[in-house]
Design a protein around this motif. Structure first.
Motif, PDB file in Angstrom:
ATOM      1  N   PRO A  98       0.852  -1.196   0.000  1.00 40.69           N
ATOM      2  CA  PRO A  98       0.000   0.000   0.000  1.00 40.69           C
ATOM      3  C   PRO A  98       0.885   1.242   0.000  1.00 40.69           C
ATOM      4  O   PRO A  98       1.944   1.226   0.629  1.00 40.69           O
ATOM      5  CB  PRO A  98      -0.791  -0.111   1.309  1.00 40.69           C
ATOM      6  N   PHE A 136      11.449   0.597  -3.650  1.00 37.82           N
ATOM      7  CA  PHE A 136      12.825   0.093  -3.809  1.00 37.82           C
ATOM      8  C   PHE A 136      12.891  -0.955  -4.926  1.00 37.82           C
ATOM      9  O   PHE A 136      13.889  -1.065  -5.632  1.00 37.82           O
ATOM     10  CB  PHE A 136      13.334  -0.505  -2.500  1.00 37.82           C
ATOM     11  N   GLU A 179      -1.462  -6.432 -10.946  1.00 40.46           N
ATOM     12  CA  GLU A 179      -1.276  -5.049 -11.406  1.00 40.46           C
ATOM     13  C   GLU A 179       0.178  -4.610 -11.275  1.00 40.46           C
ATOM     14  O   GLU A 179       0.698  -3.897 -12.129  1.00 40.46           O
ATOM     15  CB  GLU A 179      -2.157  -4.104 -10.592  1.00 40.46           C
ATOM     16  N   LYS A 205       2.695  -3.512 -14.333  1.00 32.52           N
ATOM     17  CA  LYS A 205       3.514  -2.305 -14.272  1.00 32.52           C
ATOM     18  C   LYS A 205       4.988  -2.661 -14.552  1.00 32.52           C
ATOM     19  O   LYS A 205       5.689  -1.934 -15.259  1.00 32.52           O
ATOM     20  CB  LYS A 205       3.350  -1.714 -12.871  1.00 32.52           C
ATOM     21  N   GLU A 217      17.431   3.318  -3.483  1.00 29.91           N
ATOM     22  CA  GLU A 217      16.735   4.247  -4.387  1.00 29.91           C
ATOM     23  C   GLU A 217      17.690   4.990  -5.307  1.00 29.91           C
ATOM     24  O   GLU A 217      17.337   5.384  -6.405  1.00 29.91           O
ATOM     25  CB  GLU A 217      16.019   5.321  -3.564  1.00 29.91           C
ATOM     26  N   PHE A 234      11.196   7.042 -18.126  1.00 32.49           N
ATOM     27  CA  PHE A 234       9.831   7.101 -18.624  1.00 32.49           C
ATOM     28  C   PHE A 234       9.802   6.116 -19.786  1.00 32.49           C
ATOM     29  O   PHE A 234      10.411   6.348 -20.828  1.00 32.49           O
ATOM     30  CB  PHE A 234       9.542   8.535 -19.067  1.00 32.49           C
ATOM     31  N   ALA A 235       9.136   5.011 -19.585  1.00 36.18           N
ATOM     32  CA  ALA A 235       9.278   3.895 -20.522  1.00 36.18           C
ATOM     33  C   ALA A 235       8.747   4.246 -21.913  1.00 36.18           C
ATOM     34  O   ALA A 235       7.731   4.927 -22.038  1.00 36.18           O
ATOM     35  CB  ALA A 235       8.540   2.684 -19.976  1.00 36.18           C
ATOM     36  N   PRO A 236       9.430   3.794 -22.942  1.00 36.12           N
ATOM     37  CA  PRO A 236       8.929   4.035 -24.299  1.00 36.12           C
ATOM     38  C   PRO A 236       7.615   3.289 -24.565  1.00 36.12           C
ATOM     39  O   PRO A 236       7.351   2.255 -23.952  1.00 36.12           O
ATOM     40  CB  PRO A 236      10.046   3.500 -25.202  1.00 36.12           C
ATOM     41  N   LEU A 237       6.842   3.829 -25.465  1.00 38.43           N
ATOM     42  CA  LEU A 237       5.517   3.267 -25.740  1.00 38.43           C
ATOM     43  C   LEU A 237       5.546   1.785 -26.157  1.00 38.43           C
ATOM     44  O   LEU A 237       4.694   1.013 -25.715  1.00 38.43           O
ATOM     45  CB  LEU A 237       4.796   4.113 -26.794  1.00 38.43           C
ATOM     46  N   PRO A 238       6.527   1.363 -26.972  1.00 34.10           N
ATOM     47  CA  PRO A 238       6.529  -0.059 -27.346  1.00 34.10           C
ATOM     48  C   PRO A 238       6.579  -1.007 -26.131  1.00 34.10           C
ATOM     49  O   PRO A 238       6.000  -2.090 -26.172  1.00 34.10           O
ATOM     50  CB  PRO A 238       7.786  -0.195 -28.207  1.00 34.10           C
ATOM     51  N   LEU A 268       5.065  -0.493 -23.337  1.00 37.08           N
ATOM     52  CA  LEU A 268       3.708  -0.548 -22.788  1.00 37.08           C
ATOM     53  C   LEU A 268       2.803  -1.401 -23.657  1.00 37.08           C
ATOM     54  O   LEU A 268       1.927  -2.104 -23.158  1.00 37.08           O
ATOM     55  CB  LEU A 268       3.136   0.874 -22.648  1.00 37.08           C
ATOM     56  N   ILE A 269       3.039  -1.325 -24.957  1.00 37.04           N
ATOM     57  CA  ILE A 269       2.230  -2.140 -25.865  1.00 37.04           C
ATOM     58  C   ILE A 269       2.534  -3.618 -25.634  1.00 37.04           C
ATOM     59  O   ILE A 269       1.639  -4.445 -25.515  1.00 37.04           O
ATOM     60  CB  ILE A 269       2.481  -1.727 -27.327  1.00 37.04           C
ATOM     61  N   ALA A 324       0.923  -4.741 -22.461  1.00 33.27           N
ATOM     62  CA  ALA A 324      -0.513  -4.991 -22.572  1.00 33.27           C
ATOM     63  C   ALA A 324      -0.780  -6.325 -23.249  1.00 33.27           C
ATOM     64  O   ALA A 324      -1.836  -6.923 -23.073  1.00 33.27           O
ATOM     65  CB  ALA A 324      -1.176  -3.853 -23.339  1.00 33.27           C
ATOM     66  N   ARG A 325       0.202  -6.813 -24.009  1.00 36.39           N
ATOM     67  CA  ARG A 325       0.000  -8.087 -24.731  1.00 36.39           C
ATOM     68  C   ARG A 325       0.515  -9.288 -23.962  1.00 36.39           C
ATOM     69  O   ARG A 325       0.241 -10.425 -24.340  1.00 36.39           O
ATOM     70  CB  ARG A 325       0.726  -8.030 -26.090  1.00 36.39           C
TER      71      ARG A 325
END
Lengths: 433, 336, 271
Positions: free
Chosen positions: C11, C37, C68, C72, C186, C193-197, C199-200, C203-204
Motif C-alpha cells: 500500500p 525500492f 497489477e 507495471k 533508491e 519514462f518507458a517508451p511506448l513499445p 507498454l504495448i 498490454a499483450r
C-alpha cells in the motif's frame, strides 16, 4: 507504405472509449485504448448514477457481475430555500425489479471492471500515457502522438473519448474553446456511513436498494446549480455542480458551496456522523445540443464528454457516452468494409447519432441552457413561489384556504404579472414540449 | 517447519559488531539490554563475534556485562563479508545453542541477520524497538514499527530457537556493569580461495559516520532551506544547542547533503529530546522517522504544512530568518 | 543475461492513515504500488538487458490483485512476469516468504532459463524488514550484495559483476561471480519514462500464475502455521496531538520558543 500499429486508436478509457473498444474488439479489430490515468477509472469522475440500458445492449446482464453499489428505486427532486424543501419524485417497485433502471457506482471500480471486460474481448489498454497531438497527413488523421519515447501510433481511425477538455477535438478544430457558460464545475464528496444508517435515513429496506435526490432552488442564490445526494452501499455521494460563469460572477468558491450545502437543515441530518472519504471535482459539459460539435472528420470521430454529450436535465452522461462509443465503433466497422475512412464515409456516425436517443434527447432540450442563461429567475423565483405557497397552504394559522389561494394569486400578479407568467409558461412549453 | 527441542537452547547472545578495531555502540547497548533479559530468563548474557583479531574486545564487552565471549578468529574474516561471517556465526550458534540472539539493526547487522536466520531456519524480527520477556512462558516479545511507524507489532517466536532480532540503535542505554568474561575461542577453517566475494575498495564519504540517534538535539532542514549553502544555518543552531543537524529526503535527493544525514523512513529514525524541523513539509516518510521526539518545533511558511500536525510548537515563518535569530538569541542564553 | 527480480506490492505508505479509535490502519482506498525500492531493481535489470541482451523476469508473491504490480513491471521493460498466489502462503513471515519465493523461482528458471542476477529492493516500505532478499540469496547459496548504489562493471564473459554498496558512512565496491543477488537502494538509478513499445508489449503479455499445485512448493513450509515468528498483537502508537502555534514578531516568537524549551534545556544540562 507507412506502418500501421493498430486499426483503431481510442483516446481515453472512460465509458465512451471502453464501449467503442468493446464493440471493435468483439469484431476482431486490432484496437488500442490510450488512458492517461494509472488505470481506467482512476481519473474518471461523475455524479455516480449509471443507467443500465446502453451498456446492457452491449453486454447483456452485465449488472449481475459488475461492481455496482445500489440499484435506484426512488428518484427525488427537491427545491430548496434557506429553511424549506419542496419535494417531489417517483418511487416504484418497478424500479426494484431486475433488470433495474439505474445504479449508483464508483467509477474507479466500475471502469476498472469494464476495462477488464474490454481487455478480455481483445482490446489493448495502455495506461499512464498522454496523447499530445493527432498525427495528420494530407488533411487526414492517421494516428496519435503520445508523450512517451517512440510514442507515435498509426492507425486507420482515431476515436476521441478524451473527456470534456478533449484536446484532440479542439486541436482538429471540431470544437470551439469551452466558454464558462457551457460548462459546470461539480465538486463531490464521498461520505462514509454504515449501511443500516443509510437504509434508515433514506427509507430503503436493504443495502442493494438506493435513492437519488436532485436538488436545486433559490438556496443557490440564482446560480445555475444542481446538487445531488446518491446512496452507495456504505457511503453517500454528495455534490454541487454550478455553471462556471455563475461561479465567476458570484465570486464563490465551489468548495464553499458544498460546505454550505452540507449544513442545510434538510441535508445535514442525512450525512450526520459520516466521515469524508474522498473529495473529487469534475467539469461537466452543460452546453446542450448546440454545444455538440461536428462529430467526425477524416479518420476521426469524437464521442462522450469530448463531444459535450451530456443531458443535464436528466443528469445523464455515461449512457450517452456509451451509446456514442458504440455508434462510432459500428461506423468504423462499416467504413472498414468499404476501406474508406474519409470524412464522407464517417459522416454515417453523425447520422446514426441524430437518429439515436442521444441527439434526439439533447435536441428536445436544445433551448433550455440559453433560456436559463437569459432568465435566471426561473431557477429562483418560481421555486421560491412554490415553496412559499406550499408552506402557506399546509400551515394552519386560522386563515381560510380560499384566502390563502387568493394571497398566492395576488403574489403572482405582483411579483410576476399574469402576462409574464403566461409568457414564461408558453416559452417553457415551447422549449421543452 | 522442523520441530526443534527448544529446551536445549540457553543464554542471551549479543553480536559484537566491529569496524576498524572499534565496537559499534549498539552492541554495547544490546549487552545492557541482554543482561536484563537474561535476568528475567535466569541465564547469562554472552557476547559473540567473528573477525581477525577480536579477542581484544573481551575487556570492553566485559565492562558492559558479558559473562562469556564466544569468538572465531581468522585473518580472512578481517573485513565483513556476508557469507564467511555468516558461516562462522552459524557454526557458533549451532554449537552453543543460545535461546536469544540480538544483532544491531545497522547496515551490517541487517545484511547479516537475514542470511544467518535463514541458514538456521530461525525466526527473525527486524528493527525491534522494545524487547520483553513474556512472564508466562519466557518467550521473547519483540516490538517493532511497521508501515513507516504507523503501526506497532509485537512479534514472538514460540517454537524455534534461537529467537533472533535486529534491534534499532539508540533505543537502549549502554550501562557499565563490569565482569570478567570467559573467552571461548572456536576454530573455524576457511581460506580465501573458498570465498567468492572480493572487496575491491572502501570509500569513506568525506564526513565521518553520523549516528543521528546519539544526539539529544537535532536541527533538521528540508527543501525550504532553499539551497545547499543555507544548511550552514542548521549546523550553527545545532552547535549552539550542542546537537547535530539532519535533513529530509528531498534535500538528499537534491544533492545538498549526504544520505547519512537523512531522517525518515528511508533514512534514520531518531527520537531526540528536541527536534527542530525547518522548512520541512512533513511528508509521512519524514514524520515516521522523528515523531517520537519529545519536543518538536516546526518552522514552515505554509500554515497548512502537515508538519504542524505533529509539532509541539509551530512557527509560521521563513526558516531562513527564524534559524539565525534562534542561533543569536539562544547563544546569549546558553553561554551564561 | 537473465535477470530475475523479486517484487512486492505494497500500500502506498504516504496514503495510509491510522484509525486511532480501533487502533488499525485504514487501507481502504489506498492505492497499491510496487514497493518503491523494487522499482529500482526492475530498472537496473532492464538496463542490464538493454546493454548486454537477455531478458528480465519478475516474480511477485501476493494476492490475485498483485497482477497489477506485474503489469507495471512489464511496462517498465520486463519480459516475463509471474504471480505466486495461493492461500497456503497467507501469513508467511520472512523465512516462509523467502522459501516460497525461492521455490517459485525454480519454476521461473525451468520456464525461462538459468538466472545470472537475482534482484530485490533493499526492503519493503510496509514491513521494513530487509530480510527477504538475504533469505532468498541464502537459499540459492549465491553471494548477497545488499544496498547497491551503483552497478560498476558487468563482465558477462568472466561472469563477474562489480557493485558499489552503501555502508554506514561510506561505500564499498565488491566483486562477485554470477549468479548473485543484489538488493537495491533508491539512488541506484533513475526510473526512465518507458517508451511506448514497452507498454504495448506489456498490454499483450499475460501474467503467469503460479501456485502450490503447479510448482514444487512444499506447503508445509509456508503460511502462518509454518512461520517461526507470529504476531502477538498489533497496535497504533499514541497519536501526537497538534501543538501550539507561536505567533508574534520574530523576536517574540524566538523568545517564546526559548521559554517553552528552557526546562528541557535545563534537564539536558545545557543551561
Amino acid at each position: 507504405m507507412r506502418k500501421k500499429d493498430f486499426d483503431v486508436v481510442i483516446v481515453g478509457a472512460g465509458p465512451a472509449g471502453l464501449a467503442a473498444g468493446y464493440v471493435l474488439a468483439k469484431a476482431k479489430v486490432n484496437v488500442a485504448i490510450i488512458e492517461r490515468g494509472t488505470f481506467p477509472g482512476s481519473k474518471n469522475v461523475m455524479g455516480g448514477i449509471f443507467y443500465r440500458k446502453a451498456l446492457d445492449d452491449l453486454m447483456p446482464d452485465f449488472y449481475k457481475e459488475a461492481p455496482l453499489e445500489r440499484h435506484i428505486i426512488e428518484q427525488k427532486l427537491w427545491l430548496i430555500s434557506e429553511d424549506s424543501v419542496f419535494s417531489t419524485g417517483i418511487r416504484s417497485e418497478k424500479f426494484n425489479k431486475e433488470p433495474y433502471n439505474c445504479f449508483s457506482v464508483f467509477r474507479a471500480k466500475f471502469d476498472k471492471w469494464f476495462a477488464q471486460k474490454v481487455q478480455e474481448a481483445g482490446a489493448l489498454i495502455i495506461n499512464e500515457t498522454v496523447v499530445k497531438d493527432p498525427i495528420v497527413e494530407n488533411g487526414k488523421v492517421v494516428g496519435v502522438r503520445t508523450d512517451r519515447p517512440d510514442g507515435d501510433l498509426y492507425c486507420d481511425c482515431v476515436i476521441a473519448a478524451d473527456g470534456v477538455n478533449s484536446f484532440l477535438a479542439k486541436s482538429l478544430g471540431l470544437r470551439e474553446k469551452i466558454t464558462p457558460n457551457k460548462v459546470a464545475i461539480a465538486v463531490k464528496e464521498i461520505i462514509g456511513l454504515p449501511e443500516n444508517v443509510i437504509n434508515d435515513r433514506f427509507g430503503v429496506s436493504n443495502d442493494s436498494e438506493g435513492v437519488t435526490i436532485e436538488i436545486t432552488g433559490p438556496y443557490f442564490e440564482g446560480m445555475e446549480t444542481m446538487a445531488f445526494i446518491y446512496t452507495n452501499k456504505n457511503s453517500v455521494s454528495i455534490g454541487v455542480g454550478t455553471i462556471i460563469e455563475d461561479i465567476i460572477e458570484h465570486k464563490v468558491n465551489p468548495n464553499d458551496l458544498i460546505e454550505k450545502f452540507k449544513t442545510h437543515p434538510s441535508i445535514a441530518p442525512l450525512i450526520a456522523g459520516g466521515e469524508t472519504k474522498e473529495y473529487l471535482a469534475h467539469m461537466i459539459p452543460e452546453g446542450g445540443y448546440y454545444a455538440v460539435p461536428k462529430l467526425y472528420t477524416d479518420g476521426f470521430m469524437v464521442t462522450g464528454d469530448a463531444a459535450m454529450l451530456v443531458n443535464s436535465v436528466h443528469r445523464e452522461g455515461s449512457n450517452l457516452a456509451i451509446e456514442s462509443g458504440k455508434l462510432a465503433a459500428r461506423t468504423y466497422l462499416e467504413a472498414r468494409e468499404k476501406g474508406d475512412f474519409s470524412a464522407k464515409s464517417l459522416s454515417a456516425y453523425q447520422t446514426k447519432m441524430e437518429e439515436s436517443f442521444v441527439l434526439k434527447d439533447l435536441k428536445m432540450y436544445r433551448n433550455l441552457p440559453h433560456l436559463l442563461e437569459e432568465k435566471r429567475y426561473l431557477l429562483t423565483k418560481y421555486p421560491q413561489l412554490i415553496i412559499d405557497s406550499m408552506y402557506n397552504i399546509y400551515n394552519v394559522d386560522g386563515v381560510s384556504k380560499p384566502d390563502k389561494i387568493k394571497a398566492i394569486k395576488e403574489r403572482l400578479k405582483k411579483d410576476f404579472g399574469y402576462w409574464n407568467l403566461a409568457k414564461d409558461m408558453f416559452t417553457l412549453w415551447r422549449k421543452l414540449g | 517447519m522442523i520441530k526443534q527441542d527448544i529446551t536445549q537452547y540457553k543464554n542471551v547472545w549479543v553480536f559484537i559488531e566491529h569496524n576498524e578495531g572499534k565496537i559499534e555502540r549498539v552492541s554495547l547497548e544490546l549487552l545492557s539490554k541482554g543482561a536484563e533479559l537474561a535476568k528475567d530468563l535466569g541465564c547469562e548474557v554472552c557476547a559473540f563475534t567473528v573477525g581477525d583479531k577480536v579477542e581484544q574486545f573481551a575487556k570492553e564487552v566485559g565492562e558492559y556485562g558479558a559473562k562469556k565471549f564466544y569468538i572465531i578468529e581468522n585473518p580472512v574474516l578481517k573485513e565483513y563479508r556476508t557469507e564467511p561471517w555468516r558461516d562462522a556465526i552459524v557454526y557458533l550458534i549451532d554449537k552453543y545453542k543460545p535461546e536469544v540472539a540480538l544483532i544491531g539493526a545497522t547496515t551490517l547487522g541487517r545484511d547479516l541477520a537475514g542470511t544467518v536466520a535463514t541458514k538456521l531456519s530461525a525466526g527473525l524480527t527486524a528493527d525491534t524497538t522494545a524487547l520483553d520477556i513474556d512472564p508466562s512462558n519466557k518467550n521473547l516479545l519483540m516490538t517493532r514499527p511497521t508501515f513507516g511507524g504507523n503501526l506497532m507489532a509485537t512479534i514472538f517466536c514460540p517454537d524455534n530457537r534461537p529467537q533472533m532480532s535486529t534491534v534499532r540503535p539508540g533505543v537502549f542505554k549502554a550501562v557499565k556493569n563490569p565482569t570478567k568474561p570467559e573467552i571461548i575461542k572456536e576454530k573455524y577453517d576457511i581460506t580465501e580461495d573458498k570465498i567468492v566475494k572480493k572487496i575491491i575498495e572502501k570509500v569513506q564519504t568525506g564526513e565521518e559516520k553520523v549516528n543521528l540517534s546519539f544526539y539529544e538535539v537535532i536541527v533538521a532542514g528540508g527543501k525550504g532551506m532553499g539551497k545547499k549553502e543555507n544548511l550552514k544555518l542548521l549546523e550553527d543552531l545545532a552547535n549552539v544547542l550542542g546537537g547535530t543537524w539532519a535533513v529530509s529526503r528531498k534535500v538528499v535527493q537534491a544533492g545538498w547533503a549526504p544520505q547519512s544525514r537523512q531522517v525518515g523512513q528511508t533514512g534514520q529514525t531518531v527520537h531526540p529530546k528536541i527536534y527542530i524541523a525547518a522548512g520541512i513539509s512533513g511528508a509521512v516518510q519524514h514524520v515516521a522517522g522523528m515523531k517520537s521526539s519529545d519536543i518538536i518545533i516546526a518552522i514552515n511558511t505554509d500554515p497548512e504544512a502537515p508538519i504542524f500536525e505533529v509539532a509541539t510548537y509551530g512557527i509560521v515563518g521563513d526558516c531562513l530568518q527564524v534559524l539565525p535569530k534562534m542561533t543569536e538569541m539562544f547563544k546569549q542564553k546558553l553561554v551564561k | 543475461m537473465h535477470s530475475l527480480v523479486f517484487i512486492k506490492q505494497v500500500p502506498d505508505a504516504a496514503q495510509v492513515r491510522v484509525d486511532y479509535e480501533t487502533g488499525t490502519l485504514i487501507r481502504e482506498g489506498v492505492p497499491a504500488i510496487i514497493n518503491p525500492f523494487d522499482t529500482h531493481a526492475i530498472e537496473a535489470a532492464v538496463q542490464i538487458k538493454d546493454k548486454f541482451g537477455g531478458s528480465v523476469s519478475v516474480l511477485c508473491m501476493g494476492p490475485p490483485m498483485a497482477d497489477e504490480a506485474l503489469k507495471k513491471a512489464l511496462a517498465m521493460g520486463a519480459d516475463n512476469v509471474f504471480l505466486l498466489s495461493d492461500r497456503v502462503f497467507a501469513g508467511s513471515d520472512t523465512l516462509a516468504t523467502s522459501y516460497a519465493l525461492w521455490a517459485g523461482a525454480q519454476k521461473v528458471i525451468q520456464e525461462v532459463g538459468p538466472v545470472d542476477i537475482f534482484w530485490a529492493g533493499k526492503q519493503a516500505i510496509d514491513g521494513d524488514t530487509a530480510q527477504t532478499g538475504p533469505g532468498i540469496a541464502t537459499r540459492f547459496d549465491v553471494p548477497l550484495v545488499t544496498y547497491a548504489v551503483e552497478i560498476k562493471e558487468v563482465d558477462p564473459q568472466a561472469r563477474k559483476i562489480k557493485i558499489v554498496r552503501l555502508l554506514e558512512g561510506g561505500t564499498e565496491t565488491v566483486e562477485v561471480p554470477m549468479p548473485c543477488l543484489i538488493t537495491t537502494e533508491e539512488t541506484l538509478n533513475h526510473i526512465r519514462f518507458a517508451p511506448l513499445p514497452y507498454l504495448i508489449k506489456a498490454a499483450r503479455t499475460p501474467v503467469v500464475l503460479l501456485n502450490s499445485s503447479n510448482t514444487t512448493i512444499d506447503a508445509s513450509q509456508c503460511g502462518l502455521k509454518n512461520s517461526p515468528t507470529k504476531v502477538k498483537k498489533a497496535f497504533t502508537p499514541p497519536k501526537r496531538e497538534r501543538g501550539e502555534m507561536i505567533e508574534g514578531s520574530l523576536d517574540e516568537i524566538v523568545n517564546t520558543v526559548y521559554a517553552k524549551i528552557e526546562p528541557m534545556l535545563k534537564q539536558l544540562g545545557k543551561v
